[in-house]
Design a protein around this motif. Structure first.
Motif, PDB file in Angstrom:
ATOM      1  N   PHE A  29       0.861  -1.173   0.000  1.00 17.34           N
ATOM      2  CA  PHE A  29       0.000   0.000   0.000  1.00 17.34           C
ATOM      3  C   PHE A  29       0.898   1.224   0.000  1.00 17.34           C
ATOM      4  O   PHE A  29       2.039   1.170   0.468  1.00 17.34           O
ATOM      5  N   GLY A  30       0.416   2.289  -0.568  1.00 17.47           N
ATOM      6  CA  GLY A  30       1.256   3.474  -0.682  1.00 17.47           C
ATOM      7  C   GLY A  30       0.563   4.697  -0.139  1.00 17.47           C
ATOM      8  O   GLY A  30      -0.664   4.746  -0.048  1.00 17.47           O
ATOM      9  N   ILE A  31       1.347   5.665   0.255  1.00 15.25           N
ATOM     10  CA  ILE A  31       0.787   6.930   0.701  1.00 15.25           C
ATOM     11  C   ILE A  31       1.523   8.068  -0.003  1.00 15.25           C
ATOM     12  O   ILE A  31       2.695   7.950  -0.353  1.00 15.25           O
ATOM     13  N   HIS A  32       0.796   9.162  -0.213  1.00 14.86           N
ATOM     14  CA  HIS A  32       1.402  10.370  -0.754  1.00 14.86           C
ATOM     15  C   HIS A  32       1.458  11.377   0.371  1.00 14.86           C
ATOM     16  O   HIS A  32       0.436  11.680   0.981  1.00 14.86           O
ATOM     17  N   VAL A  33       2.661  11.873   0.678  1.00  8.59           N
ATOM     18  CA  VAL A  33       2.773  12.886   1.732  1.00  8.59           C
ATOM     19  C   VAL A  33       3.598  14.053   1.224  1.00  8.59           C
ATOM     20  O   VAL A  33       4.500  13.886   0.398  1.00  8.59           O
ATOM     21  N   ARG A  34       3.279  15.217   1.787  1.00 14.82           N
ATOM     22  CA  ARG A  34       4.044  16.403   1.412  1.00 14.82           C
ATOM     23  C   ARG A  34       5.307  16.459   2.261  1.00 14.82           C
ATOM     24  O   ARG A  34       5.285  16.171   3.455  1.00 14.82           O
ATOM     25  N   VAL A  35       6.437  16.847   1.630  1.00 15.48           N
ATOM     26  CA  VAL A  35       7.697  16.941   2.361  1.00 15.48           C
ATOM     27  C   VAL A  35       7.695  18.228   3.168  1.00 15.48           C
ATOM     28  O   VAL A  35       7.615  19.321   2.619  1.00 15.48           O
ATOM     29  N   VAL A  36       7.749  18.101   4.492  1.00 14.46           N
ATOM     30  CA  VAL A  36       7.739  19.311   5.324  1.00 14.46           C
ATOM     31  C   VAL A  36       8.975  19.444   6.185  1.00 14.46           C
ATOM     32  O   VAL A  36       9.040  20.301   7.038  1.00 14.46           O
ATOM     33  N   GLY A  37       9.937  18.592   5.990  1.00 16.02           N
ATOM     34  CA  GLY A  37      11.194  18.839   6.667  1.00 16.02           C
ATOM     35  C   GLY A  37      11.464  17.985   7.871  1.00 16.02           C
ATOM     36  O   GLY A  37      12.495  18.112   8.484  1.00 16.02           O
ATOM     37  N   ASP A  38      10.535  17.110   8.267  1.00 17.63           N
ATOM     38  CA  ASP A  38      10.875  16.258   9.407  1.00 17.63           C
ATOM     39  C   ASP A  38      11.299  14.883   8.896  1.00 17.63           C
ATOM     40  O   ASP A  38      12.282  14.792   8.179  1.00 17.63           O
ATOM     41  N   TRP A  39      10.560  13.841   9.213  1.00 19.44           N
ATOM     42  CA  TRP A  39      10.990  12.516   8.783  1.00 19.44           C
ATOM     43  C   TRP A  39      10.918  12.374   7.270  1.00 19.44           C
ATOM     44  O   TRP A  39      11.608  11.556   6.674  1.00 19.44           O
TER      45      TRP A  39
END
Lengths: 535, 184
Positions: free
Chosen positions: A336-346
């Motif tokens: 399964f996959g997720i799309h996340v925005r890069v915000v600078g933490d993990w």
């Protein structure tokens, strides 16, 4: 356009019913407790000492009991997910009410804060009364050890402090800006409940146990004998009547006082155990860490992480909690996959060349899947999905599911509106959209999927120039969507139908959509509004 | 997410604490408790803290959430310059204001809450944060490019119409080269 009654009832009716029920129950228990302490026989002496402060503090305490038990229930998300899934049990109306669980939690939380203020104020007055009206007649009733002593309730002060920390960190700006502060302070709830259970054991307020033997306001036995000695010359009848009246008012015993059984335990322990059980279950389930299979970098600071987890099953439209917020999984056979925005933490640490640096990849713990309003898309004949930017992820999983097998769902027509600020954002799911469009055309259902893409900030003419994205090329419009015209068009094409509107977009768009759903009255179409939120 | 902005949380706390201080002070004065003078101080301090904390600071990164009608407060707070910009000063100020509240039961809650807010402001100051006013941005003037002011005087150079007509019989002769190169 003014409000349309039919549309308003369809969208707002259930919510307002629950709200009115909750308000009525709170008002009723407040009133009932108030009257009990004001005029109940067993509280007569206490009421004489403390006055109005007693009634208000106890009445607000009962409302606090109710809300402290109710506030935990909407947060049992796994249980709510199961309830949502049992189609035989709950109707669509009930499931739509479950969407409002977070709002109900916030309402109960605000009620707790308000009534805490009332309760503390009333108890401050009680402290003064205990001090000033120190009772020599009934020493057992006193809380102060001597006249003039001020008694602070340590557990009460602690409770208000914890509540203060939780409340100030739950404001919208802190939740959006610093989610960790909100999360960690909110987990102080367990301290709040432990101190609450200790707070009610104090036993400062006592009730009288022997009201029959010692009716309140009766005259003590030694005083009546003195009284009858001073009147020896009464007439016989008069004396008998006077004596019999005095006999009923004579105290047979001294008043006995006893502190209450802590009623709060009965209210609070059930939901608290349920919630703690649920958290434990979620912790155990989420502890099985996921293996990251691949990381793909998409334009506009978005990464797609494909993962593997044992016994993971998510229905399309459900959500997952990853460190930093919610997102929507797209299932693809095993992974399964997720799309996340890069915000600078993990998210920064995850590098696209996972093969090279897999050892350095962080272990990811995901919590979920949880039910969400977007699961309902398939239960309407016609659905409208409005997405803003990264909010498209719930609808992407819906489209994955349609790509697999669109025939088995009740859904007959899907309007998909996607509003983005940058052109490159459309590339996140361009292939999926084109693939689904192509499949539906080949299977002779060209009217099933209606795609509208909107690009809001564009200085010059832009377009998806890639040849394979031709279907999107002609459906791309520059500027904000004209939702009113869109609704009129949908209404004309789908008369006398119930259309599900699903929104995962910024506040401005969702507010406008909500208003339109409540006020649309042409062509017999009813638009039912469902909102997804990721904070 | 990423870097935590402590000042944002400290601001919410201080505003709520100011309100609690104010309420406790009102209860203390109205009930004429002993030590009501501390309660009166609590009212004044509570109002002052609420006014100081009402305007939110500009965030380091991300969208700013203004409170309703905070512009006039922003202007007033900005006028004090470094005194209000620096969070060490604010932490110290809140610590000093909260002490008298501890002497009376009605205001003890306000005292503790303001003390906690003061500690978080200290943490924010240690992390190098400072208060930035949120001011409405002036609209940048649209630069009109030079070429609009001077439109071309002549049409682009083209060969005569009968040369431009498509001549299928003699394709080689029909082709012509543009004297001015065409830009993509």
């Amino acid at each position: 356009m003014g409000l349309s009654l039919r549309s308003w009832i369809a969208n707002e009716g259930g919510k307002h019913c629950i709200l009115i029920t909750w308000l009525s129950v709170s008002a009723w228990i407040f009133w009932r407790t108030f009257i009990l302490y004001c005029s109940g026989a067993e509280y007569h002496y206490l009421h004489k000492m403390l006055g109005l402060g007693l009634c208000i503090s106890r009445a607000s305490a009962t409302v606090l009991n109710l809300n402290c038990s109710l506030v935990l229930l909407p947060m049992c998300r796994s249980i709510l997910t199961v309830l949502r899934g049992t189609r035989q049990v709950s109707s669509k109306k009930a499931r739509r009410l479950l969407d409002k669980s977070k709002t109900f939690h916030v309402t109960c939380g605000v009620a707790i804060c308000v009534f805490s203020v009332v309760h503390v104020g009333a108890h401050l007055v009680n402290v003064v009364s205990f001090s000033v009206r120190y009772s020599d007649e009934f020493p057992a009733l006193n809380v102060a050890h001597y006249r003039g002593q001020s008694v602070p309730g340590i557990t009460g002060v602690l409770l208000v402090l914890v509540l203060f920390l939780m409340f100030t960190a739950s404001s919208h700006s802190v939740r959006v800006g610093n989610y960790e502060i909100f999360w960690y302070t909110h987990n102080l709830f367990i301290l709040f409940y432990v101190v609450l259970l200790m707070h009610v054991v104090g036993g400062a307020l006592k009730y009288q146990t022997n009201v029959d033997a010692h009716p309140p306001g009766c005259i003590p036995a030694n005083q009546t004998r003195a009284h009858s000695d001073t009147w020896p010359n009464q007439e016989v009848d008069g004396e008998l009547v006077a004596e019999s009246r005095e006999m009923s008012l004579v105290c047979k015993e001294d008043a006995h006082f006893q502190p209450h059984f802590p009623q709060t335990w009965l209210w609070v322990l059930g939901p608290l155990c349920l919630y703690c059980g649920e958290r434990l279950y979620r912790y155990i389930r989420c502890n099985a860490s996921v293996t990251i299979v691949s990381v793909v970098r998409h334009p506009c600071d978005v990464i797609e992480v494909r993962m593997l987890k044992n016994s993971f099953k998510a229905r399309p439209g459900q959500t997952l909690t990853v460190p930093g917020g919610l997102t929507c999984p797209t299932e693809n056979k095993e992974t399964f996959g997720i799309h996340v925005r890069v915000v600078g933490d993990w998210t920064d640490v995850l590098c696209p060349d996972w093969k090279l640096c897999c050892a350095a990849c962080p272990r990811l713990y995901v919590d979920g899947p949880f039910g969400s309003p977007s699961e309902e898309v398939f239960n309407y004949e016609v659905s409208v999905c409005v997405a803003g930017g990264i909010g498209v992820t719930p609808f992407a999983c819906i489209m994955h599911a349609l790509l697999d097998e669109w025939r088995r769902y009740k859904l007959q027509r899907l309007y998909f509106v996607w509003v983005c600020r940058e052109l490159n954002s459309f590339y996140w799911f361009a292939e999926l959209l084109c693939g689904l469009h192509r499949k539906l055309w080949e299977q002779n259902r060209p009217d099933y999927l209606n795609i509208r893409l909107y690009l809001t900030t564009a200085q010059e003419l832009q377009n998806l120039t890639d040849e394979k994205y031709r279907p999107l090329h002609s459906r791309l419009l520059i500027g904000r969507p004209k939702l009113k015209l869109l609704f009129e068009e949908i209404g004309r094409s789908n008369q006398h139908k119930k259309v599900g509107v699903f929104c995962c977009a910024p506040k401005g768009v969702s507010r406008e959509l909500h208003k339109l759903c409540n006020s649309f009255s042409a062509s017999g179409t009813v638009f039912e509004y469902n909102k997804e939120s990721f904070s | 997410m990423g870097k935590i902005e402590w000042a944002m949380w400290a601001n919410e706390q201080a505003l709520a604490a100011g309100f609690i201080y104010l309420t406790g002070g009102i209860v203390g004065v109205a009930g004429q408790f002993s030590g009501w003078k501390f309660a009166a101080f609590g009212i004044a301090a509570g109002v002052f803290v609420c006014l100081l904390e009402y305007p939110r600071s500009k965030r380091i990164k991300g969208t700013n959430f203004e409170r309703t009608g905070q512009y006039c407060f922003t202007v007033c707070v900005k006028a004090f310059g470094p005194l209000t910009r620096n969070y060490y000063v604010r932490a110290f100020l809140h610590a000093v204001l909260c002490i008298p509240g501890g002497f009376m039961l009605a205001t003890v809650l306000g005292c503790v809450c303001l003390g906690i807010a003061s500690l978080i402001y200290l943490s924010a100051a240690i992390h190098g944060e400072h208060w930035e006013p949120i001011l409405p941005e002036a609209e940048p003037t649209k630069h009109v490019s030079q070429s609009i002011k001077q439109p071309p005087q002549n049409p682009p150079p083209r060969p005569p119409a009968d040369m431009r007509r498509k001549r299928l019989d003699d394709l080689e002769a029909a082709a012509y080269v543009n004297p001015i190169p065409v830009r993509e």
